[in-house]
Design an enzyme around this catalytic site. Structure first.
Site, short mmCIF file in Angstrom:
data_model
loop_
_atom_site.label_atom_id
_atom_site.label_comp_id
_atom_site.label_asym_id
_atom_site.label_seq_id
_atom_site.Cartn_x
_atom_site.Cartn_y
_atom_site.Cartn_z
N TYR A 214 0.84 -1.20 0.00
CA TYR A 214 0.00 0.00 0.00
C TYR A 214 0.87 1.24 0.00
CZ TYR A 214 -3.59 3.29 1.69
OH TYR A 214 -4.45 4.35 1.84
N LYS B 198 1.18 3.99 -3.03
CA LYS B 198 0.70 5.35 -2.78
C LYS B 198 1.80 6.37 -3.00
CE LYS B 198 -3.65 4.58 -1.69
NZ LYS B 198 -4.76 5.12 -2.51
#
Length: 268
Positions: A151, A155
């Site tokens: 993640y 990101k």
């Protein structure tokens, strides 16, 4: 950009931040298309607020193109594309423990979906000298999400791609905002508005920050103002930043018994 009268697609728009963005955009006079995997929920929200809905799996470039074509057939040339769809799986154990499939899913949802939307829309936007991309990333894209390496990495890439878009095409009349919230009371954390308190914002709070940022032409939108302070510390003193994050990780294990991404909002 004033969103009144503008044609907007919002991915992941059936719930959470996406649904709040859709509701506020329609209330401001925009023409909204909700694009979501959950077409039944998307249609329900669309009917409630006066929008339209289309099924869209953002891991498939073809479906992003079809969602854009669907919106343009109904509302005319697209003015704003909001890449909001997201997910979080967490690390099973160590930082490299997530399977390749989870890494690929994070990459496609958090990065390639933004790329595919831009690839489909930029030529026409450049030709007419206007258009706007709102890429929803995360504070993890400026900092880090302890317990979810895939993640965090994706990101960070989302923030970088948004920056590339604006550097390359700002002079072509293209606007870009990248949204970097911390923890929000959404279904992603198994929470709702009633759970919001302190630094845990509601989806509506974040949506309001986003649309104000678009109106102001803000590049990095930080619904949690403290993220700017943390980001400055990270850049000014990386060793101190890492030590602080290690201490936060240890605190999570000591207080919660494990690294639970969904419980981190209680620690910050």
């Amino acid at each position: 950009m004033d969103i009144s009268g503008k044609s907007i697609v919002i991915t992941g728009g059936a719930s959470g931040i996406g649904a709040a963005l859709a509701r506020q955009a329609v209330a401001a006079g925009a023409k909204v298309c909700i694009a979501d995997l959950n077409i039944e929920l998307a249609q329900s929200v669309a009917k409630e607020i006066g929008a339209i809905a289309v099924a869209c799996d953002v891991t498939q470039e073809k479906q992003i193109i079809e969602a854009i074509e669907f919106a343009q057939a109904a509302h005319g040339p697209l003015d704003i594309f909001v890449s909001n769809a997201g997910l979080g799986r967490g690390d099973p154990s160590h930082a490299a423990s997530a399977p390749d499939a989870d890494w690929a899913l994070n990459w496609n949802v958090h990065v390639m979906a933004h790329v595919w939307a831009a690839r489909a829309l930029l030529p026409a936007m450049i030709a007419r000298g206007s258009g706007y991309f709102v890429n929803v990333a995360s504070a993890a894209g400026l900092l880090n999400q302890i317990g979810d390496a895939a993640y965090s990495a994706s990101k960070h890439a989302a923030v970088s791609f948004a920056e590339s878009l604006l550097i390359a095409h700002g002079d072509d009349g293209i606007g870009v905002s990248v949204v970097c919230p911390q923890y929000v009371a959404t279904p992603l954390l198994g929470l709702g508005d009633a759970d919001a308190q302190g630094n845990l914002l509601t989806a509506g709070d974040v949506a309001a920050s986003v649309w104000q940022g678009v109106a102001d032409g803000t590049f990095v939108i930080m619904p949690h103002p403290e993220v700017a302070k943390y980001s400055a510390l990270r850049g000014a003193d990386p060793a101190r930043w890492i030590k602080g994050m290690q201490m936060l990780r240890a605190k999570a294990i000591n207080e919660q018994g494990s690294i639970s991404v969904s419980g981190f909002y209680k620690l910050v």
